[in-house]
Motif scaffolding. Structure first.
Motif, PDB file in Angstrom:
ATOM      1  N   MET A  35     -13.028   9.509  12.693  1.00 24.54           N
ATOM      2  CA  MET A  35     -11.683   9.250  13.193  1.00 24.54           C
ATOM      3  C   MET A  35     -11.469   9.902  14.560  1.00 24.54           C
ATOM      4  SD  MET A  35      -9.063   9.263   9.934  1.00 24.54           S
ATOM      5  CE  MET A  35      -9.709  10.709   9.109  1.00 24.54           C
ATOM      6  N   GLU A  36     -12.090  11.072  14.741  1.00 22.32           N
ATOM      7  CA  GLU A  36     -11.984  11.772  16.029  1.00 22.32           C
ATOM      8  C   GLU A  36     -12.888  11.147  17.080  1.00 22.32           C
ATOM      9  OE1 GLU A  36     -10.582  14.971  17.021  1.00 22.32           O
ATOM     10  OE2 GLU A  36      -9.270  15.026  15.271  1.00 22.32           O
ATOM     11  N   ALA A  37     -14.125  10.815  16.695  1.00 26.24           N
ATOM     12  CA  ALA A  37     -15.132  10.387  17.672  1.00 26.24           C
ATOM     13  C   ALA A  37     -15.108   8.889  17.949  1.00 26.24           C
ATOM     14  CB  ALA A  37     -16.531  10.798  17.198  1.00 26.24           C
ATOM     15  N   VAL A  38     -14.806   8.068  16.930  1.00 21.68           N
ATOM     16  CA  VAL A  38     -14.836   6.619  17.086  1.00 21.68           C
ATOM     17  C   VAL A  38     -13.442   6.048  17.286  1.00 21.68           C
ATOM     18  CG1 VAL A  38     -15.472   4.444  15.986  1.00 21.68           C
ATOM     19  CG2 VAL A  38     -16.957   6.428  15.729  1.00 21.68           C
ATOM     20  N   GLY A  48     -12.601  12.753  -3.678  1.00 21.27           N
ATOM     21  CA  GLY A  48     -12.601  14.078  -3.073  1.00 21.27           C
ATOM     22  C   GLY A  48     -13.972  14.578  -2.682  1.00 21.27           C
ATOM     23  N   CYS A  49     -14.941  13.669  -2.530  1.00 19.81           N
ATOM     24  CA  CYS A  49     -16.291  14.084  -2.124  1.00 19.81           C
ATOM     25  C   CYS A  49     -16.218  14.718  -0.741  1.00 19.81           C
ATOM     26  CB  CYS A  49     -17.232  12.878  -2.111  1.00 19.81           C
ATOM     27  SG  CYS A  49     -18.903  13.243  -1.553  1.00 19.81           S
ATOM     28  N   ARG A  50     -16.601  15.969  -0.651  1.00 21.19           N
ATOM     29  CA  ARG A  50     -16.438  16.725   0.594  1.00 21.19           C
ATOM     30  C   ARG A  50     -17.188  16.092   1.752  1.00 21.19           C
ATOM     31  NH1 ARG A  50     -19.597  20.152   3.093  1.00 21.19           N
ATOM     32  NH2 ARG A  50     -21.052  20.184   1.336  1.00 21.19           N
ATOM     33  N   SER A  51     -18.396  15.640   1.520  1.00 22.16           N
ATOM     34  CA  SER A  51     -19.189  15.091   2.620  1.00 22.16           C
ATOM     35  C   SER A  51     -18.580  13.799   3.161  1.00 22.16           C
ATOM     36  CB  SER A  51     -20.637  14.854   2.176  1.00 22.16           C
ATOM     37  OG  SER A  51     -20.680  13.937   1.107  1.00 22.16           O
ATOM     38  N   LYS A  52     -18.033  12.949   2.256  1.00 26.49           N
ATOM     39  CA  LYS A  52     -17.379  11.724   2.714  1.00 26.49           C
ATOM     40  C   LYS A  52     -16.131  12.042   3.535  1.00 26.49           C
ATOM     41  CE  LYS A  52     -17.229   9.216  -1.122  1.00 26.49           C
ATOM     42  NZ  LYS A  52     -17.020   8.077  -2.054  1.00 26.49           N
ATOM     43  N   GLU A  53     -15.365  13.007   3.067  1.00 30.16           N
ATOM     44  CA  GLU A  53     -14.162  13.398   3.795  1.00 30.16           C
ATOM     45  C   GLU A  53     -14.509  13.939   5.180  1.00 30.16           C
ATOM     46  OE1 GLU A  53     -12.043  16.184   1.435  1.00 30.16           O
ATOM     47  OE2 GLU A  53     -11.018  14.633   0.247  1.00 30.16           O
ATOM     48  N   GLU A  54     -15.523  14.806   5.248  1.00 27.32           N
ATOM     49  CA  GLU A  54     -15.924  15.389   6.532  1.00 27.32           C
ATOM     50  C   GLU A  54     -16.405  14.309   7.494  1.00 27.32           C
ATOM     51  OE1 GLU A  54     -18.868  18.236   5.495  1.00 27.32           O
ATOM     52  OE2 GLU A  54     -17.413  19.829   5.043  1.00 27.32           O
ATOM     53  N   LEU A  55     -17.190  13.362   6.976  1.00 24.99           N
ATOM     54  CA  LEU A  55     -17.704  12.291   7.819  1.00 24.99           C
ATOM     55  C   LEU A  55     -16.561  11.417   8.340  1.00 24.99           C
ATOM     56  CD1 LEU A  55     -19.982  10.626   9.054  1.00 24.99           C
ATOM     57  CD2 LEU A  55     -20.239   9.456   6.855  1.00 24.99           C
ATOM     58  N   GLU A  56     -15.620  11.075   7.470  1.00 24.78           N
ATOM     59  CA  GLU A  56     -14.491  10.240   7.885  1.00 24.78           C
ATOM     60  C   GLU A  56     -13.644  10.937   8.944  1.00 24.78           C
ATOM     61  OE1 GLU A  56     -12.625   9.354   4.200  1.00 24.78           O
ATOM     62  OE2 GLU A  56     -13.844   7.557   3.832  1.00 24.78           O
ATOM     63  N   TYR A  57     -13.400  12.248   8.783  1.00 23.67           N
ATOM     64  CA  TYR A  57     -12.627  12.993   9.778  1.00 23.67           C
ATOM     65  C   TYR A  57     -13.338  12.988  11.131  1.00 23.67           C
ATOM     66  CZ  TYR A  57      -9.512  14.820   6.156  1.00 23.67           C
ATOM     67  OH  TYR A  57      -8.602  14.939   5.161  1.00 23.67           O
ATOM     68  N   PHE A  58     -14.666  13.183  11.079  1.00 21.71           N
ATOM     69  CA  PHE A  58     -15.448  13.171  12.325  1.00 21.71           C
ATOM     70  C   PHE A  58     -15.354  11.814  13.013  1.00 21.71           C
ATOM     71  CE2 PHE A  58     -19.544  11.801  14.156  1.00 21.71           C
ATOM     72  CZ  PHE A  58     -19.573  12.623  15.275  1.00 21.71           C
ATOM     73  N   LEU A  86     -14.556   1.778   8.628  1.00 22.33           N
ATOM     74  CA  LEU A  86     -14.659   1.162   7.309  1.00 22.33           C
ATOM     75  C   LEU A  86     -15.988   0.420   7.151  1.00 22.33           C
ATOM     76  CD1 LEU A  86     -11.039  -0.225   6.816  1.00 22.33           C
ATOM     77  CD2 LEU A  86     -12.105   1.659   5.565  1.00 22.33           C
ATOM     78  N   ASP A  87     -16.397  -0.293   8.184  1.00 18.06           N
ATOM     79  CA  ASP A  87     -17.669  -1.019   8.163  1.00 18.06           C
ATOM     80  C   ASP A  87     -18.830  -0.044   7.998  1.00 18.06           C
ATOM     81  OD1 ASP A  87     -19.476  -3.119   8.337  1.00 18.06           O
ATOM     82  OD2 ASP A  87     -19.556  -3.041  10.518  1.00 18.06           O
ATOM     83  N   ALA A  88     -18.783   1.065   8.747  1.00 15.22           N
ATOM     84  CA  ALA A  88     -19.851   2.061   8.687  1.00 15.22           C
ATOM     85  C   ALA A  88     -19.930   2.706   7.306  1.00 15.22           C
ATOM     86  CB  ALA A  88     -19.641   3.124   9.755  1.00 15.22           C
ATOM     87  N   MET A  89     -18.789   3.085   6.736  1.00 13.79           N
ATOM     88  CA  MET A  89     -18.780   3.722   5.422  1.00 13.79           C
ATOM     89  C   MET A  89     -19.299   2.772   4.353  1.00 13.79           C
ATOM     90  SD  MET A  89     -17.874   6.808   5.964  1.00 13.79           S
ATOM     91  CE  MET A  89     -17.634   7.353   4.261  1.00 13.79           C
ATOM     92  N   LEU A  90     -18.933   1.492   4.459  1.00 14.25           N
ATOM     93  CA  LEU A  90     -19.421   0.502   3.500  1.00 14.25           C
ATOM     94  C   LEU A  90     -20.936   0.350   3.594  1.00 14.25           C
ATOM     95  CD1 LEU A  90     -18.901  -1.639   1.359  1.00 14.25           C
ATOM     96  CD2 LEU A  90     -18.475  -3.280   3.201  1.00 14.25           C
ATOM     97  N   LYS A  91     -21.439   0.206   4.825  1.00 13.08           N
ATOM     98  CA  LYS A  91     -22.892   0.085   5.015  1.00 13.08           C
ATOM     99  C   LYS A  91     -23.614   1.313   4.490  1.00 13.08           C
ATOM    100  CE  LYS A  91     -22.939  -2.990   9.044  1.00 13.08           C
ATOM    101  NZ  LYS A  91     -23.300  -3.128  10.473  1.00 13.08           N
ATOM    102  N   LEU A  92     -23.033   2.474   4.729  1.00 12.46           N
ATOM    103  CA  LEU A  92     -23.652   3.726   4.322  1.00 12.46           C
ATOM    104  C   LEU A  92     -23.719   3.842   2.799  1.00 12.46           C
ATOM    105  CD1 LEU A  92     -24.821   6.340   5.458  1.00 12.46           C
ATOM    106  CD2 LEU A  92     -22.508   7.281   5.497  1.00 12.46           C
ATOM    107  N   ILE A  93     -22.610   3.565   2.129  1.00  5.58           N
ATOM    108  CA  ILE A  93     -22.580   3.675   0.678  1.00  5.58           C
ATOM    109  C   ILE A  93     -23.502   2.650   0.030  1.00  5.58           C
ATOM    110  CG2 ILE A  93     -21.094   3.392  -1.354  1.00  5.58           C
ATOM    111  CD1 ILE A  93     -18.810   4.581   0.329  1.00  5.58           C
ATOM    112  N   VAL A  94     -23.510   1.421   0.558  1.00  5.77           N
ATOM    113  CA  VAL A  94     -24.404   0.390   0.029  1.00  5.77           C
ATOM    114  C   VAL A  94     -25.863   0.787   0.211  1.00  5.77           C
ATOM    115  CG1 VAL A  94     -25.213  -1.971   0.373  1.00  5.77           C
ATOM    116  CG2 VAL A  94     -22.769  -1.503   0.301  1.00  5.77           C
TER     117      VAL A  94
END
Length: 231
Positions: free
Chosen positions: A65-68, A53-63, A75-83
């Motif tokens: 999903m709309e933009a990309v 429920g991390c708000r920033s992760k949720e907001e980024l994923e929603y953005f 999924l690749d971007a989120m993995l690279k980002l978290i790593v």
């Protein structure tokens, strides 16, 4: 689609910004046009796998999903980002310490906007030759390239003005150049730079590829020793 991840660490942030991470994302839709997004949270919350429920992760994923609108890319971007965030903020990190503020820049560049680097360098070398037709362009010698001066780009905040910070950056082995004039990208923190005898700085990879085709500085046409002259 190409995903670029870059970061910057502030070692003396405002108290409210301590231990936070700010994600600045851009999805390019044209050469100079992009969709911007920014969100902030605590770094530990962002990399915690159990914190769905991390708000920033949720907001980024929603953005994204709309933009990309491409699940594999997201999924690749989120993995690279978290790593990347985990590597920077871990206890063994040499550049990050508790209380710092971290800014991560995430760029999404469509394939049709990506310029092949080798082609770009080859075109630039040809342009340099055309402008100075009296200079015969030949590859620089491998020894001359190996012996070029190299340094690491290190950025840090050095000035504060009033209530609002004014950021001024300098680099180890100070340089007046702020970007590589071959790839036209800004020098980022931790980048390996090459300083030519004429004083001009370039990305290490870019200038090495350049000198494989031309022995002449892209900016002032300073001549490095040629491969032929070593025979």
């Amino acid at each position: 689609m190409k995903i670029n991840v870059d970061h910057e660490i502030r070692h003396d942030p405002e108290p409210d910004d301590a231990d936070t991470i700010t994600i600045n994302a851009r999805v390019f839709v044209g050469e100079d046009d992009y969709l911007p997004f920014s969100t902030t949270s605590f770094a530990k919350e962002f990399i915690d796998d159990e914190n769905d429920g991390c708000r920033s992760k949720e907001e980024l994923e929603y953005f994204l999903m709309e933009a990309v609108n491409d699940n594999d890319v997201i999924l690749d971007a989120m993995l690279k980002l978290i790593v990347r965030v985990d590597e920077i903020t871990c206890e063994s990190s040499n550049e990050y310490s508790p209380g710092c503020a971290l800014e991560v820049r995430l760029d999404f560049i469509p394939d049709y906007l990506i310029v092949d680097e080798d082609s770009q360098i080859q075109e630039a070398a040809q342009a340099s030759f055309d402008e100075a037709s009296n200079i015969r362009v030949r590859p620089a010698s491998k020894l001359a390239i190996k012996n070029l001066s190299r340094k690491i780009c290190k950025k840090k905040k050095i000035v504060k003005t009033g209530t609002r910070d004014k950021e001024i950056y300098n680099m180890i082995c100070s340089t007046d150049d702020q970007k590589c004039t071959i790839c036209l990208e800004e020098f980022h923190n931790g980048a390996r730079l090459v300083t030519l005898p004429c004083g001009h700085d370039f990305d290490d990879d870019c200038i090495v590829k350049w000198f494989e085709r031309s022995h002449v500085c892209p900016l002032c046409r300073y001549e490095l020793q040629c491969e032929e002259s070593m025979n």
